[in-house]
Design a protein around this motif. Sequence first.
Motif, PDB file in Angstrom:
ATOM      1  N   GLN A 103       0.816  -1.201   0.000  1.00  0.00           N
ATOM      2  CA  GLN A 103       0.000   0.000   0.000  1.00  0.00           C
ATOM      3  C   GLN A 103       0.859   1.264   0.000  1.00  0.00           C
ATOM      4  O   GLN A 103       1.974   1.282   0.501  1.00  0.00           O
ATOM      5  CB  GLN A 103      -0.900   0.016   1.237  1.00  0.00           C
ATOM      6  N   LEU A 163     -13.027  -6.033  -9.251  1.00  0.00           N
ATOM      7  CA  LEU A 163     -12.513  -4.928  -8.437  1.00  0.00           C
ATOM      8  C   LEU A 163     -10.992  -5.038  -8.275  1.00  0.00           C
ATOM      9  O   LEU A 163     -10.270  -4.047  -8.360  1.00  0.00           O
ATOM     10  CB  LEU A 163     -13.178  -4.916  -7.054  1.00  0.00           C
ATOM     11  N   VAL A 223      -8.341  -2.011  -9.287  1.00  0.00           N
ATOM     12  CA  VAL A 223      -7.361  -1.341  -8.420  1.00  0.00           C
ATOM     13  C   VAL A 223      -5.944  -1.780  -8.778  1.00  0.00           C
ATOM     14  O   VAL A 223      -4.990  -1.024  -8.612  1.00  0.00           O
ATOM     15  CB  VAL A 223      -7.663  -1.583  -6.922  1.00  0.00           C
ATOM     16  N   MET A 266     -12.240   5.711 -11.472  1.00  0.00           N
ATOM     17  CA  MET A 266     -11.882   4.540 -10.668  1.00  0.00           C
ATOM     18  C   MET A 266     -12.923   4.253  -9.614  1.00  0.00           C
ATOM     19  O   MET A 266     -13.413   3.123  -9.483  1.00  0.00           O
ATOM     20  CB  MET A 266     -10.503   4.780 -10.026  1.00  0.00           C
ATOM     21  N   VAL A 267     -13.283   5.281  -8.858  1.00  0.00           N
ATOM     22  CA  VAL A 267     -14.283   5.069  -7.805  1.00  0.00           C
ATOM     23  C   VAL A 267     -15.605   4.617  -8.419  1.00  0.00           C
ATOM     24  O   VAL A 267     -16.280   3.711  -7.910  1.00  0.00           O
ATOM     25  CB  VAL A 267     -14.468   6.357  -6.963  1.00  0.00           C
ATOM     26  N   CYS A 324     -15.398   1.018  -9.211  1.00  0.00           N
ATOM     27  CA  CYS A 324     -15.438   0.226  -7.983  1.00  0.00           C
ATOM     28  C   CYS A 324     -16.851   0.122  -7.425  1.00  0.00           C
ATOM     29  O   CYS A 324     -17.219  -0.866  -6.789  1.00  0.00           O
ATOM     30  CB  CYS A 324     -14.517   0.820  -6.917  1.00  0.00           C
ATOM     31  N   PHE A 377      -9.100  -6.504  -2.073  1.00  0.00           N
ATOM     32  CA  PHE A 377      -9.582  -5.268  -2.678  1.00  0.00           C
ATOM     33  C   PHE A 377      -9.159  -4.051  -1.861  1.00  0.00           C
ATOM     34  O   PHE A 377      -8.682  -3.047  -2.398  1.00  0.00           O
ATOM     35  CB  PHE A 377     -11.100  -5.317  -2.804  1.00  0.00           C
ATOM     36  N   ILE A 378      -9.313  -4.179  -0.550  1.00  0.00           N
ATOM     37  CA  ILE A 378      -9.004  -3.035   0.316  1.00  0.00           C
ATOM     38  C   ILE A 378      -7.534  -2.632   0.198  1.00  0.00           C
ATOM     39  O   ILE A 378      -7.213  -1.466  -0.070  1.00  0.00           O
ATOM     40  CB  ILE A 378      -9.347  -3.365   1.790  1.00  0.00           C
ATOM     41  N   PHE A 431      -6.826  -1.248  -3.127  1.00  0.00           N
ATOM     42  CA  PHE A 431      -7.333   0.117  -3.285  1.00  0.00           C
ATOM     43  C   PHE A 431      -6.320   1.141  -2.807  1.00  0.00           C
ATOM     44  O   PHE A 431      -6.053   2.135  -3.483  1.00  0.00           O
ATOM     45  CB  PHE A 431      -8.637   0.266  -2.499  1.00  0.00           C
ATOM     46  N   PHE A 432      -5.738   0.847  -1.681  1.00  0.00           N
ATOM     47  CA  PHE A 432      -4.766   1.798  -1.133  1.00  0.00           C
ATOM     48  C   PHE A 432      -3.379   1.620  -1.743  1.00  0.00           C
ATOM     49  O   PHE A 432      -2.447   2.313  -1.380  1.00  0.00           O
ATOM     50  CB  PHE A 432      -4.710   1.681   0.396  1.00  0.00           C
ATOM     51  N   GLN A 464      -2.973   1.860  -5.028  1.00  0.00           N
ATOM     52  CA  GLN A 464      -3.005   2.514  -6.328  1.00  0.00           C
ATOM     53  C   GLN A 464      -2.056   3.709  -6.376  1.00  0.00           C
ATOM     54  O   GLN A 464      -1.796   4.340  -5.374  1.00  0.00           O
ATOM     55  CB  GLN A 464      -4.431   2.973  -6.631  1.00  0.00           C
ATOM     56  N   LEU A 484      -5.587  11.169  -3.226  1.00  0.00           N
ATOM     57  CA  LEU A 484      -6.992  10.826  -3.415  1.00  0.00           C
ATOM     58  C   LEU A 484      -7.802  12.091  -3.285  1.00  0.00           C
ATOM     59  O   LEU A 484      -7.731  12.798  -2.269  1.00  0.00           O
ATOM     60  CB  LEU A 484      -7.420   9.814  -2.351  1.00  0.00           C
TER      61      LEU A 484
END
Lengths: 336, 336, 336, 336, 336
Positions: free
Chosen positions: C294, D285, D289, D315-316, D319, E287-288, E291-292, E294, E299
């Motif tokens: 991340q 998803l 990402v 992107m959002v 998702c 996914f979580i 997501f972070f 990317q 953001l």
Amino acid sequence: MFRVIDLSPDGKLQVRDHVEDAAPPAEGVLRWVDLQGDGQEGQSLERLREEFAFHPLAIEDCRVFDQRPKLEEYRDHLFLVTQSFAPPDTPTTSGAARVGSCDLRLYELHAFLGKDYLVTVHTGELPALEQVRERVIGNPSLLERGVDFVYYLIASRLVEANFPILDAITDELEEVEDRVLSAPDRRDLSRIFELKRRLVLMRKVLSPQRDTMVMLARRGDPRVSERSSLYFRDVHDSLVRLNESIEANRDLLGNALDAYLSAVSNRTNEIMKYLTLLSAVFLPLAFIVGFFGQNFDNLPGLPHWMGSDALMHVMVGLCVGTPIAMYLWFRLRRWI
Amino acid sequence: MFRVIDLSPDGKLQVRDHVEDAAPPAEGVLRWVDLQGDGQEGQSLERLREEFAFHPLAIEDCRVFDQRPKLEEYRDHLFLVTQSFAPPDTPTTSGAARVGSCDLRLYELHAFLGKDYLVTVHTGELPALEQVRERVIGNPSLLERGVDFVYYLIASRLVEANFPILDAITDELEEVEDRVLSAPDRRDLSRIFELKRRLVLMRKVLSPQRDTMVMLARRGDPRVSERSSLYFRDVHDSLVRLNESIEANRDLLGNALDAYLSAVSNRTNEIMKYLTLLSAVFLPLAFIVGFFGQNFDNLPGLPHWMGSDALMHVMVGLCVGTPIAMYLWFRLRRWI
Amino acid sequence: MFRVIDLSPDGKLQVRDHVEDAAPPAEGVLRWVDLQGDGQEGQSLERLREEFAFHPLAIEDCRVFDQRPKLEEYRDHLFLVTQSFAPPDTPTTSGAARVGSCDLRLYELHAFLGKDYLVTVHTGELPALEQVRERVIGNPSLLERGVDFVYYLIASRLVEANFPILDAITDELEEVEDRVLSAPDRRDLSRIFELKRRLVLMRKVLSPQRDTMVMLARRGDPRVSERSSLYFRDVHDSLVRLNESIEANRDLLGNALDAYLSAVSNRTNEIMKYLTLLSAVFLPLAFIVGFFGQNFDNLPGLPHWMGSDALMHVMVGLCVGTPIAMYLWFRLRRWI
Amino acid sequence: MFRVIDLSPDGKLQVRDHVEDAAPPAEGVLRWVDLQGDGQEGQSLERLREEFAFHPLAIEDCRVFDQRPKLEEYRDHLFLVTQSFAPPDTPTTSGAARVGSCDLRLYELHAFLGKDYLVTVHTGELPALEQVRERVIGNPSLLERGVDFVYYLIASRLVEANFPILDAITDELEEVEDRVLSAPDRRDLSRIFELKRRLVLMRKVLSPQRDTMVMLARRGDPRVSERSSLYFRDVHDSLVRLNESIEANRDLLGNALDAYLSAVSNRTNEIMKYLTLLSAVFLPLAFIVGFFGQNFDNLPGLPHWMGSDALMHVMVGLCVGTPIAMYLWFRLRRWI
Amino acid sequence: MFRVIDLSPDGKLQVRDHVEDAAPPAEGVLRWVDLQGDGQEGQSLERLREEFAFHPLAIEDCRVFDQRPKLEEYRDHLFLVTQSFAPPDTPTTSGAARVGSCDLRLYELHAFLGKDYLVTVHTGELPALEQVRERVIGNPSLLERGVDFVYYLIASRLVEANFPILDAITDELEEVEDRVLSAPDRRDLSRIFELKRRLVLMRKVLSPQRDTMVMLARRGDPRVSERSSLYFRDVHDSLVRLNESIEANRDLLGNALDAYLSAVSNRTNEIMKYLTLLSAVFLPLAFIVGFFGQNFDNLPGLPHWMGSDALMHVMVGLCVGTPIAMYLWFRLRRWI
């Protein structure tokens, strides 16, 4: 409409269709009365009842499409119900009617067999009966053998007509089984069920018919000559063969159904195998590239490798080698 | 409550309901005694036992709702138990009672058939019996044919009442099978089981009834005239047809069940296929984007590509091409 | 072609093949007439009918390949149809014909058994009959025992020929079952179905044959001597054993089918287990490396660890420890 | 311990328990000898054999707990074995013993029925027999009807005792079927198997018992009066009903088993659907990402978007939109 | 080797083994001839045929190991084939031979029963016969009861020997069923099939044996005294019980098989559930963290959060909360 054929003692044949002839024949005369109904034959049946003194219950049975072959003994005549199947594509204008949920069609013949008369009652045209009628008119010696022999001729043709229908079922059954073993399809299941429905119906109709014929084949009844009983034994034999074929086909139908169900299971297996193979290849790969995608400033012990070709080669090697290793392992376990 | 109908030798009909008439008729008189119970008919049964000298065991059977048709021969009378089904929506105020776990309702009639009397015993109102009673009152000649003929009239109506119920089962069975083949549902399974419960119950009741009627149809019993025996043969014939239909329906019920089970398997297959397809598309894609997400400073051999459009196009090409390739391969293997 | 063997009262044997000999023998002479058809034997059959006064229906049966063994009694002779199986690899030039969808071949023998004559009719060469013919020519005393004994000799050989065929089915059945339990294959299913087809056909043919022989074994028929009836009892006994073996094999065939279906289910299980194991190992790993991939500038509470070896070691430890933990947990649950 | 009840010709009843009374009664006396064994009744049996001249094989049968009802005819007496079930919770101190793997318990009564004596032999206390004994002592007229009538009283109570047990099975069967259709559980399967074991055992015991009673109901045996035979017919009728109920229950048991198996399949389907749904949502998803997690310096064609809000919103949007699209598509295909 | 036991009219017993004694006994003498074959007993059988005038077919049957019990009536003697099973671990040196694919072994005894002689023929040593031989030599009164009684003694022991074997099958069946319900194993399936093979074989052998004994139990045959027929009835009774146990076991075997198949299905379910649980936990987590992971510079809307602890805590909270939420939802749906 009544159609009457008389054979006088001197061997002369007379074909008539007057209502008055629908009555017991004179002494020494053999008479065949055929009544082809059209849905409004109530009055004609009433006339038969009065002239021949038929039992009201038998007349009642003639009014309805009955679906059960039987032989009933009355004091001076036999009442017989015989049935036969017609293929699904028989035109509906004929005397064949659909029964139940199956697409086969059914002929039904009611007959009163006395010592010197035969009365046949049916709705619509029966090909088997028409053929016999023509043969009798062309060859009076057939009627000379007795009215029971004429009934044999009709019953025999009705029974024989079932063989091609059963053969068609057997053929289709084998075809379905072969198809299911190679490439099963949802429609094959409907087909198997339709075949089963046909076999259930044929058994329901032909099994009691066998009992009917064995009663005619057994010598002793005053309405059936000893000579004719040999012929009815032959019809009985055909019915036994039909019933045995039906049983054998029912046995084989289980094959087709088992084949279908096992084919579905096999297909599940095959898909599962592919999914597992996919996962076996890409899940490790995702880990490898994820590993090298981490945001560590440097990997301890190999900081100077980070930008080097060596680590790069290791990564590419893993990405190529893992799928190959997985593939080999799968072969080893005989999964693919 | 006793209801008595007497036919004196001179053809005069008398309808009464005095308790004193619940006794054997005078010489030459034909008598039908009907006892409609209400749960407290113990005293009335006791009176019957004393007056007619019925066997205690038969009287005992009249007291309980029995669930098994039978014919028992005593010295000078026959004791008969006949049953018939009523559709599930019959009002409970009538004489029909629920039996077992099935939603069909059952009528039950106990009868004592002597040479010159018929005693019928039942709880609640039996439509079949009421209809016959009205016909007999309106037409004394029916009773003139003998008390056995009156019993035939009742038994015949009771038996015929089963046909629409069995036909309804057949119809629903076909409907369920069709529905299951196109869109199976968990409720169809409950429906199939309910139909099976009905068929099991109908067979349990109608199969022994067939044996009862064949005993009445066989000529020779002094309580059944030769003329009436022909009529009982007809009832027997109806029962044979009912039983054959039950067997055929049981056979076809297997179809519906197999269809349901195979539909569930097929559905599993379809879901599995979709899952595999999903994985086949996105697992490779995850690898591709993961590959380019690694933290190498530069990919050896292609450092100058890193920022270039070429590599970018390769990546996008792979992201578009892989799903297409997978899709084509699936089609080739005939999985979708 | 007619082949005639005569045994005159003085014990002299004569072998001839003139058409004229196809006739009832002279008083005191025992005669065996064999007609081997070739598809154009219509005239020969006609001659038999005229000379021996055989019934037209029996002659009719001789014309067609019948598929149902039977015994029919006529006034002065018996008409017998006997069948026997030949293995799948029998040359088609012999008298064996294929029947139905099964790869077995069938011999069929028609015979007329009179008091002093035996007439056998068949298409193509029957090994069983040829062997008996040679033995009779070499040893006239066999014919001296009566024409019924000659028929026994032929029937006995025909029946015995079924044993090796059934034994082969039994052997193959066991082999298939063993193979299916260790390594099931789609072809085994076809094999099981083929075996079932054979058993269905054998039962259809051998079950009525049993009834035929029991009629010959029962003493009393004037065409069968008491001495010969003991021999027919032996043939009947063989047929009973054959039928019992068929039933036992059908029972065991269910084993093979169940084994196949359960093997498919087991294989699904095994594949599923592997897929789950794969996922159990790599899904957590993907999370771990994703976690450290991340883009947070620093992880709160442990900013100074980010570049440190400690966090690095934690990560590597998780990557090694998770699969091991998963593996141990799977063992604990006894999934692998 | 012997317990003897004598009825002298003058109607006086005597109850004794001397060993000497275990012998054939005097002329005109009716005697019921009851021997309740305790495992060491060898000597008592020996005495019976000597005094009554019972056959050694029958005495041998009395020694062992036999598990098969039968009726054996000897020169001057009948030997009868009758069995009955007791519910699982019957105390073991009574005469009921466990049999086989089923948790039902079994009573067994051996009886010798002569013209003027009844000898009953059993191990432990039989409630049915004790009740009859008390009734007989209280009401000598029961014994006056003959020793066969006393045996009827015992047999009748033994047979009737099976009804509540079978009813309990029926109830539990329905309960299990309902439960399985709504929430199947592994324990239901064990329950179904236990019920099947009970039905198998009950059929094994009650089916031969039916044959025993029909032999007593058939008039003609010198040991059974015509009057008593009517009563045995009633017991036979109860046994026929019991056997029909057993058959019906076996049929319905198939329902419960099919329901369980199909419930397991359905559950597999449901889990699969959830897994597929999960994958359908998160695999795309993960791709999205991952796509934006790649280390390209800039995406060609849209370099100025990289830091922009627009790409961020795309992107959002993806998702959020992908799961919604997937969900809608699943609904469309009717998978959820 | 012939072994002869003679009982002269004066009650003296003689045991000899001269070949000359293998002949019909003198008037008034009872003789038991036992021929224990060793594979080369052709000459001995020939001698029996000549001396006793046995039928060639019966002698033929003695030569082969036959696998079908039967009783054949000849003019002055009965020919009997009796069979019995030996447990799988019987030493092969005894007279027991393996049959078919099942691991049970079979004894076979051929016997000729005349009015005053019993000839027994068998291969290898039969324990049952040896025991009877010793008892007869020790107690001549047994032979005094007639040669039929000696045959009863042997047959009885042969039949009784089947009970422990069948009991062992019952025990193992229950054991397998219990094991399968708790922890099914592939070997249990093989075990179930082996038990089925045994039951199929036992039924094939013991079912015709029942018919044999009922013929001996039926009084009237001159070779079986009325007194002995009672004993044969007892043997018949044992065979009926054996056959009923076999049927009951076959019924219960279905339980074991259904239990196994349903256990496999359940296991599939359990594995699927675990896989789904795994995916439900880790797919959202992937996914979580993806997501972070990317590469957005910031953001939109929360740029100042990027390096903040708040976003970090949200992420960690999601990583902890999602599995918990999934777990709770699974519990709610009752999947785990």
